[in-house]
Design a protein around this motif. Structure first.
Motif, PDB file in Angstrom:
ATOM      1  N   PRO A 140       0.866  -1.261   0.157  1.00 45.63           N
ATOM      2  CA  PRO A 140       0.231   0.062  -0.117  1.00 45.63           C
ATOM      3  C   PRO A 140       0.911   1.175  -0.056  1.00 45.63           C
ATOM      4  CG  PRO A 140      -0.983  -1.602   1.611  1.00 45.63           C
ATOM      5  CD  PRO A 140       0.475  -2.018   1.255  1.00 45.63           C
ATOM      6  N   ALA A 141       1.810   1.167   0.882  1.00 45.01           N
ATOM      7  CA  ALA A 141       2.708   2.510   0.951  1.00 45.01           C
ATOM      8  C   ALA A 141       3.521   2.793  -0.402  1.00 45.01           C
ATOM      9  CB  ALA A 141       3.908   2.424   1.815  1.00 45.01           C
ATOM     10  N   TYR A 142       4.095   1.691  -1.227  1.00 44.77           N
ATOM     11  CA  TYR A 142       4.483   2.110  -2.622  1.00 44.77           C
ATOM     12  C   TYR A 142       3.148   2.444  -3.617  1.00 44.77           C
ATOM     13  CZ  TYR A 142       6.952   1.427  -7.071  1.00 44.77           C
ATOM     14  OH  TYR A 142       7.476   1.452  -8.185  1.00 44.77           O
ATOM     15  N   ARG A 143       2.271   1.879  -3.507  1.00 45.88           N
ATOM     16  CA  ARG A 143       1.052   2.269  -4.309  1.00 45.88           C
ATOM     17  C   ARG A 143       0.637   3.432  -4.291  1.00 45.88           C
ATOM     18  NH1 ARG A 143      -1.561  -1.797  -3.267  1.00 45.88           N
ATOM     19  NH2 ARG A 143      -3.266  -0.878  -2.026  1.00 45.88           N
ATOM     20  N   ALA A 144       0.678   3.950  -2.851  1.00 45.43           N
ATOM     21  CA  ALA A 144       0.087   5.386  -2.530  1.00 45.43           C
ATOM     22  C   ALA A 144       0.959   6.312  -3.083  1.00 45.43           C
ATOM     23  CB  ALA A 144      -0.048   5.388  -0.912  1.00 45.43           C
ATOM     24  N   TYR A 145       2.293   5.985  -3.298  1.00 47.55           N
ATOM     25  CA  TYR A 145       3.349   6.810  -3.594  1.00 47.55           C
ATOM     26  C   TYR A 145       3.184   7.374  -5.057  1.00 47.55           C
ATOM     27  CZ  TYR A 145       7.907   9.131  -4.381  1.00 47.55           C
ATOM     28  OH  TYR A 145       8.798   9.928  -5.032  1.00 47.55           O
ATOM     29  N   LEU A 146       2.677   6.391  -5.608  1.00 45.13           N
ATOM     30  CA  LEU A 146       2.752   6.196  -7.317  1.00 45.13           C
ATOM     31  C   LEU A 146       1.373   7.068  -7.803  1.00 45.13           C
ATOM     32  CD1 LEU A 146       3.454   2.728  -8.721  1.00 45.13           C
ATOM     33  CD2 LEU A 146       4.928   4.769  -8.110  1.00 45.13           C
ATOM     34  N   ASN A 147       1.763   8.041  -8.663  1.00 45.95           N
ATOM     35  CA  ASN A 147       0.274   8.575  -9.078  1.00 45.95           C
ATOM     36  C   ASN A 147      -0.114   7.839 -10.596  1.00 45.95           C
ATOM     37  OD1 ASN A 147       2.139   9.522 -11.407  1.00 45.95           O
ATOM     38  ND2 ASN A 147       2.766  11.192 -10.160  1.00 45.95           N
ATOM     39  N   SER A 148      -0.971   8.292 -11.238  1.00 41.40           N
ATOM     40  CA  SER A 148      -1.501   7.625 -12.375  1.00 41.40           C
ATOM     41  C   SER A 148      -0.639   7.777 -13.316  1.00 41.40           C
ATOM     42  CB  SER A 148      -2.939   8.132 -12.997  1.00 41.40           C
ATOM     43  OG  SER A 148      -3.831   8.292 -12.041  1.00 41.40           O
ATOM     44  N   PHE A 149       0.124   8.748 -13.840  1.00 42.87           N
ATOM     45  CA  PHE A 149       1.341   8.822 -14.845  1.00 42.87           C
ATOM     46  C   PHE A 149       2.143   7.675 -14.417  1.00 42.87           C
ATOM     47  CE2 PHE A 149       5.393  10.197 -16.035  1.00 42.87           C
ATOM     48  CZ  PHE A 149       5.153  10.350 -17.742  1.00 42.87           C
ATOM     49  N   ASP A 150       2.743   7.585 -13.133  1.00 42.59           N
ATOM     50  CA  ASP A 150       3.653   6.513 -12.673  1.00 42.59           C
ATOM     51  C   ASP A 150       3.112   5.077 -13.033  1.00 42.59           C
ATOM     52  OD1 ASP A 150       5.417   8.550 -11.582  1.00 42.59           O
ATOM     53  OD2 ASP A 150       4.397   8.470  -9.794  1.00 42.59           O
ATOM     54  N   MET A 151       1.648   4.740 -13.064  1.00 46.51           N
ATOM     55  CA  MET A 151       1.422   3.466 -13.198  1.00 46.51           C
ATOM     56  C   MET A 151       1.602   3.120 -14.704  1.00 46.51           C
ATOM     57  SD  MET A 151       0.101   2.503 -10.039  1.00 46.51           S
ATOM     58  CE  MET A 151      -1.190   1.243 -10.302  1.00 46.51           C
ATOM     59  N   VAL A 152       1.493   3.974 -15.452  1.00 46.51           N
ATOM     60  CA  VAL A 152       1.535   3.831 -16.753  1.00 46.51           C
ATOM     61  C   VAL A 152       2.916   3.951 -17.264  1.00 46.51           C
ATOM     62  CG1 VAL A 152       0.740   4.417 -19.187  1.00 46.51           C
ATOM     63  CG2 VAL A 152      -0.933   4.510 -17.229  1.00 46.51           C
ATOM     64  N   SER A 153       3.702   4.740 -16.953  1.00 47.93           N
ATOM     65  CA  SER A 153       5.170   5.264 -17.269  1.00 47.93           C
ATOM     66  C   SER A 153       5.998   4.057 -17.008  1.00 47.93           C
ATOM     67  CB  SER A 153       5.412   6.421 -16.835  1.00 47.93           C
ATOM     68  OG  SER A 153       5.735   6.662 -15.438  1.00 47.93           O
ATOM     69  N   ILE A 154       5.679   3.298 -15.895  1.00 42.38           N
ATOM     70  CA  ILE A 154       6.920   2.394 -15.602  1.00 42.38           C
ATOM     71  C   ILE A 154       6.859   1.142 -16.422  1.00 42.38           C
ATOM     72  CG2 ILE A 154       7.483   0.885 -13.732  1.00 42.38           C
ATOM     73  CD1 ILE A 154       6.816   3.070 -11.542  1.00 42.38           C
ATOM     74  N   PRO A 155       5.698   0.673 -16.651  1.00 46.04           N
ATOM     75  CA  PRO A 155       5.795  -0.360 -17.822  1.00 46.04           C
ATOM     76  C   PRO A 155       6.287   0.155 -19.283  1.00 46.04           C
ATOM     77  CG  PRO A 155       3.627  -0.498 -16.476  1.00 46.04           C
ATOM     78  CD  PRO A 155       4.293   0.842 -16.304  1.00 46.04           C
ATOM     79  N   VAL A 156       5.877   1.276 -19.516  1.00 45.61           N
ATOM     80  CA  VAL A 156       6.364   1.624 -20.868  1.00 45.61           C
ATOM     81  C   VAL A 156       7.654   1.707 -20.658  1.00 45.61           C
ATOM     82  CG1 VAL A 156       6.123   3.588 -22.494  1.00 45.61           C
ATOM     83  CG2 VAL A 156       3.958   2.963 -21.244  1.00 45.61           C
ATOM     84  N   PHE A 157       8.288   2.263 -19.730  1.00 43.38           N
ATOM     85  CA  PHE A 157       9.923   2.501 -19.495  1.00 43.38           C
ATOM     86  C   PHE A 157      10.273   1.172 -19.736  1.00 43.38           C
ATOM     87  CE2 PHE A 157      13.243   2.271 -16.427  1.00 43.38           C
ATOM     88  CZ  PHE A 157      14.110   3.234 -16.892  1.00 43.38           C
ATOM     89  N   LEU A 158       9.885   0.248 -19.296  1.00 42.01           N
ATOM     90  CA  LEU A 158      10.302  -1.190 -19.287  1.00 42.01           C
ATOM     91  C   LEU A 158      10.185  -1.879 -20.602  1.00 42.01           C
ATOM     92  CD1 LEU A 158       9.180  -2.907 -16.027  1.00 42.01           C
ATOM     93  CD2 LEU A 158      11.547  -2.104 -16.562  1.00 42.01           C
ATOM     94  N   ILE A 159       9.125  -1.525 -21.277  1.00 46.53           N
ATOM     95  CA  ILE A 159       9.039  -1.967 -22.420  1.00 46.53           C
ATOM     96  C   ILE A 159      10.069  -1.399 -23.811  1.00 46.53           C
ATOM     97  CG2 ILE A 159       7.639  -1.796 -24.559  1.00 46.53           C
ATOM     98  CD1 ILE A 159       5.146  -2.282 -22.618  1.00 46.53           C
TER      99      ILE A 159
END
Length: 372
Positions: free
Chosen positions: A150-169
């Protein structure tokens, strides 16, 4: 490059042999990562403002992340030694756990996310597309598991949720391009090496063909002359040298009676006897039609005489199916070199000895030292 090559992306065998070496190098690198992370955390706690209590810092920032990382590296090292076929998978899982453990501890430092690229680009070393995408799937799994905190999920915003997978791809796509380019380079290198090896072999064959007689596989006249020049130089410096000319008796009659094909077979047989009789330091050549030349180095005159006599006797005792069981004979001229002779004079005298052997009955060796 065709699609099958890119799809399979299999590195050549000689690179696969370095598999274990690369695994060990990467595991050593992860030891460095873990140790550096530990020291940086201690330094930050001592010299920077740190909002964690000491027990929490020791247990959750130092102990557990370091212990988990060390166990992963030790396990991967054990598998690499005992089960090499599984070492890449184990190393990839271990590196993923280490990367996302460090990210979890430092999730408030956005740049720390870059450490998950280390396993992806480590997989490039193996030049295999499937391995690159396997490691990518591990990073996505690590990211997904971290979202349960929960602590990590709360730290992420909507942009982070999408950008991290895109970053990995995107990172994996770049790694895939590197792999594809590397495979193409390796294939080009392999083709170049094969072409070079083929050229070396072809040149060696051409060089041999230019120096040897195609029928008898002895040196040809041109090569013999080169060896003769060199042998005279050695003889002038003190090395013993003897020259013999061997001629098949009545060879024209053989060709006229049995045909040139039988004549060729007889030449092959005679050359084979010569090859089997001479020493490693001797040089034999087909000098012309049915005539052979023999240079004998590092031998006394008696040894040279015995050698050519051995050749003559072997030939005279051999019956030939092609000649209806009849034998053939050879005449031989022999002479040793001395400083009073030039190379041309030596050849002329040996040729004269050969002529004398022919004229006085054939099937004999004539020399300037032993009477005919």
């Amino acid at each position: 490059m065709n699609s099958s090559s890119v799809h399979n992306s299999q590195i050549p065998t000689e690179y696969e042999s370095k598999h274990s070496k690369w695994i060990r190098k990467m595991l050593h690198a992860y030891w460095v990562v873990v140790i550096v992370h530990f020291l940086i955390q201690v330094g930050c706690y001592l010299f920077l403002k740190y909002d964690r209590a000491l027990p929490d810092f020791i247990v959750n920032v130092l102990f557990w992340p370091t212990a988990i990382s060390m166990v992963c590296i030790l396990l991967a090292s054990y598998v690499d030694r005992r089960f090499p076929s599984c070492s890449f998978t184990t190393m990839s899982v271990a590196s993923t756990v280490i990367a996302w453990t460090i990210i979890h501890v430092n999730y408030d430092i956005r740049i720390m996310l870059a450490i998950c690229l280390l396993p992806i680009f480590a997989s490039v070393l193996f030049f295999n597309s499937k391995r690159v995408w396997f490691v990518f799937s591990l990073q996505m799994a690590g990211y997904a598991l971290l979202l349960f905190d929960p602590a990590y999920r709360a730290y992420l915003n909507s942009f982070d949720m999408v950008s991290i997978p895109v970053f990995l791809i995107l990172a994996t796509y770049v790694a895939q391009i590197i792999v594809t380019s590397g495979v193409e380079v390796l294939e080009d290198l392999q083709q170049s090496m094969e072409a070079k090896q083929e050229l070396i072999v072809r040149n060696a064959i051409i060089a041999k063909q230019s120096k040897t007689d195609g029928l008898t596989n002895l040196y040809n006249q041109s090569s013999f002359k080169d060896f003769y020049e060199k042998a005279i130089e050695y003889a002038n410096s003190g090395m013993s040298l003897h020259l013999a000319l061997i001629d098949i008796d009545n060879f024209k009659l053989i060709n006229d009676t049995y045909g040139h094909r039988v004549g060729d077979i007889i030449l092959e047989k005679v050359s084979r006897i010569i090859q089997e009789s001479i020493t490693a330091s001797d040089i034999a050549a087909r000098y012309g039609g049915e005539e052979f030349a023999l240079l004998m180095l590092e031998q006394s005159f008696e040894q040279a005489y015995n050698l050519v006599e051995q050749i003559r006797q072997k030939i005279s005792l051999m019956g030939h199916f092609e000649l209806e069981g009849a034998a053939i004979t050879v005449s031989i001229g022999l002479k040793g070199y001395n400083l009073n002779l030039s190379k041309d004079k030596l050849f002329e005298e040996v040729d004269a000895c050969l002529y004398a052997a022919k004229r006085t009955g054939k099937n004999k060796t004539v020399t300037s030292l032993i009477p005919a």
